[in-house]
Design a protein around this motif. Structure first.
Motif, mmCIF file in Angstrom:
data_model
loop_
_atom_site.group_PDB
_atom_site.id
_atom_site.type_symbol
_atom_site.label_atom_id
_atom_site.label_comp_id
_atom_site.label_asym_id
_atom_site.label_seq_id
_atom_site.Cartn_x
_atom_site.Cartn_y
_atom_site.Cartn_z
ATOM 1 N N ALA A 1 0.833 -1.206 0.000
ATOM 2 C CA ALA A 1 0.000 0.000 0.000
ATOM 3 C C ALA A 1 0.866 1.254 0.000
ATOM 4 C CB ALA A 1 -0.930 -0.007 1.221
ATOM 5 N N TYR A 2 1.698 1.389 -1.015
ATOM 6 C CA TYR A 2 2.518 2.588 -1.137
ATOM 7 C C TYR A 2 1.648 3.747 -1.633
ATOM 8 C CZ TYR A 2 6.807 -0.153 -0.567
ATOM 9 O OH TYR A 2 7.801 -0.942 -0.062
ATOM 10 N N GLU A 3 1.838 4.907 -1.030
ATOM 11 C CA GLU A 3 1.014 6.059 -1.370
ATOM 12 C C GLU A 3 1.206 6.515 -2.814
ATOM 13 O OE1 GLU A 3 -1.309 7.255 0.565
ATOM 14 O OE2 GLU A 3 -0.818 5.844 2.163
ATOM 15 N N ASP A 4 2.393 6.276 -3.373
ATOM 16 C CA ASP A 4 2.671 6.765 -4.726
ATOM 17 C C ASP A 4 2.288 5.758 -5.819
ATOM 18 O OD1 ASP A 4 4.582 4.899 -4.105
ATOM 19 O OD2 ASP A 4 6.251 5.984 -5.015
ATOM 20 N N GLU A 5 1.619 4.681 -5.454
ATOM 21 C CA GLU A 5 1.198 3.681 -6.440
ATOM 22 C C GLU A 5 -0.305 3.684 -6.615
ATOM 23 O OE1 GLU A 5 2.957 -0.112 -5.611
ATOM 24 O OE2 GLU A 5 5.008 0.686 -5.610
ATOM 25 N N ASP A 6 -0.774 3.300 -7.806
ATOM 26 C CA ASP A 6 -2.197 3.384 -8.156
ATOM 27 C C ASP A 6 -3.051 2.320 -7.490
ATOM 28 O OD1 ASP A 6 -1.676 5.552 -9.815
ATOM 29 O OD2 ASP A 6 -1.370 4.279 -11.591
ATOM 30 N N ASN A 7 -2.427 1.184 -7.140
ATOM 31 C CA ASN A 7 -3.187 0.066 -6.565
ATOM 32 C C ASN A 7 -2.719 -0.281 -5.164
ATOM 33 O OD1 ASN A 7 -4.627 -0.313 -9.019
ATOM 34 N ND2 ASN A 7 -2.944 -1.544 -9.836
ATOM 35 N N THR A 8 -3.645 -0.779 -4.352
ATOM 36 C CA THR A 8 -3.311 -1.402 -3.075
ATOM 37 C C THR A 8 -3.579 -2.891 -3.231
ATOM 38 O OG1 THR A 8 -3.895 0.568 -1.795
ATOM 39 C CG2 THR A 8 -3.823 -1.520 -0.607
ATOM 40 N N ILE A 9 -2.584 -3.708 -2.885
ATOM 41 C CA ILE A 9 -2.670 -5.146 -3.180
ATOM 42 C C ILE A 9 -2.545 -5.962 -1.893
ATOM 43 C CG2 ILE A 9 -1.677 -7.054 -4.486
ATOM 44 C CD1 ILE A 9 -0.481 -4.927 -6.389
ATOM 45 N N VAL A 10 -3.504 -6.858 -1.676
ATOM 46 C CA VAL A 10 -3.478 -7.760 -0.522
ATOM 47 C C VAL A 10 -3.334 -9.187 -1.034
ATOM 48 C CG1 VAL A 10 -4.705 -8.575 1.525
ATOM 49 C CG2 VAL A 10 -4.972 -6.196 0.773
ATOM 50 N N THR A 11 -2.314 -9.884 -0.526
ATOM 51 C CA THR A 11 -2.031 -11.252 -0.964
ATOM 52 C C THR A 11 -2.123 -12.191 0.236
ATOM 53 O OG1 THR A 11 -0.502 -10.404 -2.643
ATOM 54 C CG2 THR A 11 -0.339 -12.746 -2.086
ATOM 55 N N LEU A 12 -2.902 -13.259 0.102
ATOM 56 C CA LEU A 12 -3.063 -14.203 1.209
ATOM 57 C C LEU A 12 -2.166 -15.419 1.016
ATOM 58 C CD1 LEU A 12 -4.516 -15.005 3.808
ATOM 59 C CD2 LEU A 12 -6.260 -16.113 2.398
ATOM 60 N N ALA A 13 -1.371 -15.726 2.051
ATOM 61 C CA ALA A 13 -0.500 -16.904 2.013
ATOM 62 C C ALA A 13 -1.180 -18.106 2.665
ATOM 63 C CB ALA A 13 0.823 -16.603 2.713
ATOM 64 N N LYS B 1 -11.994 2.769 -6.861
ATOM 65 C CA LYS B 1 -12.405 2.030 -5.660
ATOM 66 C C LYS B 1 -12.962 0.644 -5.981
ATOM 67 C CE LYS B 1 -11.401 5.572 -3.073
ATOM 68 N NZ LYS B 1 -10.198 5.547 -2.221
ATOM 69 N N ARG B 2 -12.532 0.050 -7.067
ATOM 70 C CA ARG B 2 -13.013 -1.266 -7.447
ATOM 71 C C ARG B 2 -11.959 -2.341 -7.195
ATOM 72 N NH1 ARG B 2 -16.126 -0.077 -13.219
ATOM 73 N NH2 ARG B 2 -17.783 1.267 -12.348
ATOM 74 N N PHE B 3 -12.458 -3.518 -6.778
ATOM 75 C CA PHE B 3 -11.584 -4.657 -6.513
ATOM 76 C C PHE B 3 -11.546 -5.612 -7.696
ATOM 77 C CE2 PHE B 3 -12.253 -3.705 -1.955
ATOM 78 C CZ PHE B 3 -10.945 -3.847 -1.498
ATOM 79 N N THR B 4 -10.387 -6.228 -7.896
ATOM 80 C CA THR B 4 -10.282 -7.397 -8.772
ATOM 81 C C THR B 4 -9.572 -8.482 -7.970
ATOM 82 O OG1 THR B 4 -8.173 -6.591 -9.688
ATOM 83 C CG2 THR B 4 -10.194 -6.083 -10.910
#
Length: 323
Positions: free
Chosen positions: A187-199, A228-231
């Motif tokens: 979740a870097y502020e300068d990037e367009d996406n926030t990415i959550v990865t489950l291990a 604000k959309r998820f994929t």
């Protein structure tokens, strides 16, 4: 409250004859004293809760007279070992009313500057690995109902399971709710996406209470911060989480996205002299490699590209690329 008054309250608790006011006074004393001396008495909140439950259960057992004597000794030791300053504060007739006092929450912040990474434990024993240019804020002590932290940047979490205390990670764009599992948030502020990865385990991710999606292991939720959309997508965990093992991986990646990764990883600035070269793509896996080594590999594969250090932390890449 004097020491004798405290002992009297403890005896009345054993006899189940405490009034509501007396019970509130005893609980208030316990909370204030232990909040000020927690580091010397309990390991953490879970330890405190277990010890408290055990003591009061034993007090009510059949061996009440024997336990009573033990508890009186424990109470006396507790009173003696609590710092005199704290005791003076509580017993002082000039102190503020306990009804007006709220426990102060101390917030801590751990930061991994660009070019560095950090691994540390949260108060509940959960493990966090922070990637470069990331920081996390959390309370010194989690409360009894929830464990909540705030993240900026990227981190991998290994959460200690506790069904009575959900664990929540908040970023500027979403929240992730878990009970006990391992996962990564980018979740870097300068990037367009926030990415959550489950291990491992299962988590829910959302932007508000009515907009949550469930992730299973080896899956990723990608939030476009603009719309604000998820994929959701299935991913290769080894590739996605290689950063936490000191591995930089580029799979046919363009310089346009590879350069920001290198800048964060090594705390440098990389300038493309020819903007068209941003489309140059390359593949490589670099484990604990130096920046010079990575740049040498890139320019070895892309022979029309060259690099030079302008300063110790500023690099210029020149040339062109036909892919």
């Amino acid at each position: 409250m004097t020491e004798q008054e405290l002992k009297n309250l403890i005896r009345k608790k054993q006899q189940k004859s405490l009034t509501k006011k007396e019970e509130a006074t005893l609980l208030s004393f316990e909370k204030k004293m232990l909040d000020r001396n927690r580091a010397h008495v309990f390991l953490d909140e879970i330890h405190k809760s277990k010890i408290s439950s055990t003591i009061y259960a034993k007090i009510q057992s059949k061996k009440q007279s024997h336990i009573s004597n033990i508890w009186m000794k424990v109470a006396a030791i507790l009173i003696i070992t609590i710092s005199l300053g704290s005791m003076h504060w509580y017993l002082s007739p000039n102190k503020k009313s306990s009804h007006n006092m709220r426990p102060k929450i101390t917030m801590l912040q751990i930061e991994a500057p660009f070019g560095k990474k950090r691994t540390f434990n949260l108060p509940d024993g959960s493990i966090v690995k922070l990637n470069s240019g990331s920081k996390i804020k959390y309370p010194e002590i989690f409360n009894d109902s929830i464990r909540e932290v705030t993240l900026s940047g990227e981190a991998f979490f290994e959460i200690k399971k506790d069904s009575s205390q959900p664990f929540i990670v908040k970023t500027s764009s979403l929240f992730t709710r878990v009970l006990g599992t391992s996962f990564n948030i980018k979740a870097y502020e300068d990037e367009d996406n926030t990415i959550v990865t489950l291990a491992t385990g299962k988590i829910s991710v959302g932007t508000n209470q009515k907009d949550e999606i469930i992730l299973n292991p080896s899956h990723q939720a990608i939030l476009n911060k603009k719309n604000k959309r998820f994929t959701k997508q299935k991913i290769d965990l080894d590739k996605t989480l290689s950063w936490k093992n000191g591995i930089l991986r580029f799979d046919n990646e363009k310089l346009a996205t590879a350069i920001p990764k290198l800048e964060k990883w090594f705390n440098v600035k990389i300038k493309l002299k020819n903007k068209n070269s941003a489309a140059c793509a390359f593949t490589g896996i670099f484990e604990n490699a130096s920046l010079e080594s990575i740049l040498e590999n890139i320019t070895f594969v892309k022979t029309t590209l060259k690099y030079k250090f302008i300063t110790s932390n500023e690099i210029e890449i020149s040339g062109y690329c036909n892919n």
